[in-house]
Design a protein around this motif. Structure first.
Motif, PDB file in Angstrom:
ATOM      1  N   ASN A 167     -44.093  18.973   3.595  1.00  0.00           N
ATOM      2  CA  ASN A 167     -42.662  19.057   3.278  1.00  0.00           C
ATOM      3  C   ASN A 167     -42.350  18.316   1.984  1.00  0.00           C
ATOM      4  N   ARG A 171     -40.838  19.799  -1.381  1.00  0.00           N
ATOM      5  CA  ARG A 171     -39.562  19.318  -1.944  1.00  0.00           C
ATOM      6  C   ARG A 171     -39.765  18.794  -3.372  1.00  0.00           C
ATOM      7  N   GLU A 175     -37.518  21.031  -5.214  1.00  0.00           N
ATOM      8  CA  GLU A 175     -36.235  20.319  -5.324  1.00  0.00           C
ATOM      9  C   GLU A 175     -36.370  19.074  -6.191  1.00  0.00           C
ATOM     10  N   HIS A 177     -37.550  16.424  -5.471  1.00  0.00           N
ATOM     11  CA  HIS A 177     -37.113  15.302  -4.614  1.00  0.00           C
ATOM     12  C   HIS A 177     -38.344  14.456  -4.320  1.00  0.00           C
TER      13      HIS A 177
END
Lengths: 214, 10
Positions: A167, A171, A175, A177
């Motif tokens: 994950n 991300r 993203e 992130h």
């Protein structure tokens, strides 16, 4: 939300459910480390402390999941230390939890994103979770074996953070992130499961029981 | 989303 985090959370829920069912059905917590379950309960309470600080309107699944994690882990500790206390293997559950809690707390005060109470509690929870499984792995190494159902619990528990690593890669890529503290702790946490994963995949999947060289 | 310090994962 992405598929990796979704399956990670589902795997975590499955682990909690498997352990609860094992203890409830067999009315025994043999082979289960009460210390690990206590550490997980501490992790959830310190990480989701915001639930207690301001009113929780249960409008989204995230808050419901947090409440499920806290209540399930506290209930599991109740089963181990009270209801089925007679079956608790205290002699083998002998790793000193203080040796995990104190360094995690110290490190949380030294390495954190922001020096404020909630953020330090969150950081402590992340560091503690990374090592919380150690008493359980230690207990299995002392008894030299793990019940099959306990192996399934450990596999689901280990897979949850392994999926979270995917994950975080997702991300980062889509993203941009990055939560460095969670990532480093999550990688350490997953590495601790490696030898168990090897045993699980080579043995349990073939229907054999995990028996460590005593 | 949200501020850096808002940890949006479980």
């Amino acid at each position: 939300m992405n598929i990796f985090r979704l399956f990670g959370d589902l795997s975590h829920l499955a682990a909690i459910a498997i352990l609860l069912l094992k203890i409830w059905k067999t009315r025994s917590c043999a082979g289960v480390s009460g210390k690990t379950q206590l550490l997980f309960a501490v992790c959830f309470i310190t990480r989701y402390i915001d639930l207690f600080l301001h009113f929780v309107s249960l409008y989204n699944t995230e808050k419901v999941m947090k409440l499920i994690y806290i209540s399930a882990s506290v209930f599991t500790c109740y089963l181990i230390f009270f209801k089925f206390k007679a079956t608790y293997d205290g002699n083998h559950d002998s790793m000193r939890a203080e040796f995990l809690i104190v360094p995690a707390a110290g490190l949380a005060c030294l390495i954190n994103t922001k020096f404020d109470a909630i953020e330090i509690l969150w950081t402590f929870s992340i560091y503690l979770e990374a090592v919380a499984i150690l008493p359980q792995l230690f207990l299995i190494s002392k008894t030299g074996e793990a019940e099959t159902i306990t192996s399934h619990y450990l596999f689901a528990q280990g897979s949850y953070r392994a999926l979270y690593i995917l994950n975080w890669i997702y991300r980062y890529h889509y993203e941009s992130h990055v939560d460095t503290i969670a990532i480093v702790a999550g990688v350490v946490q997953t590495i601790l499961y490696c030898d168990f994963f090897y045993l699980y995949i080579t043995k349990v999947v073939k229907g054999q029981k995990i028996v460590l060289p005593a | 989303g949200g501020s850096l310090l808002h940890h949006d994962e479980l």
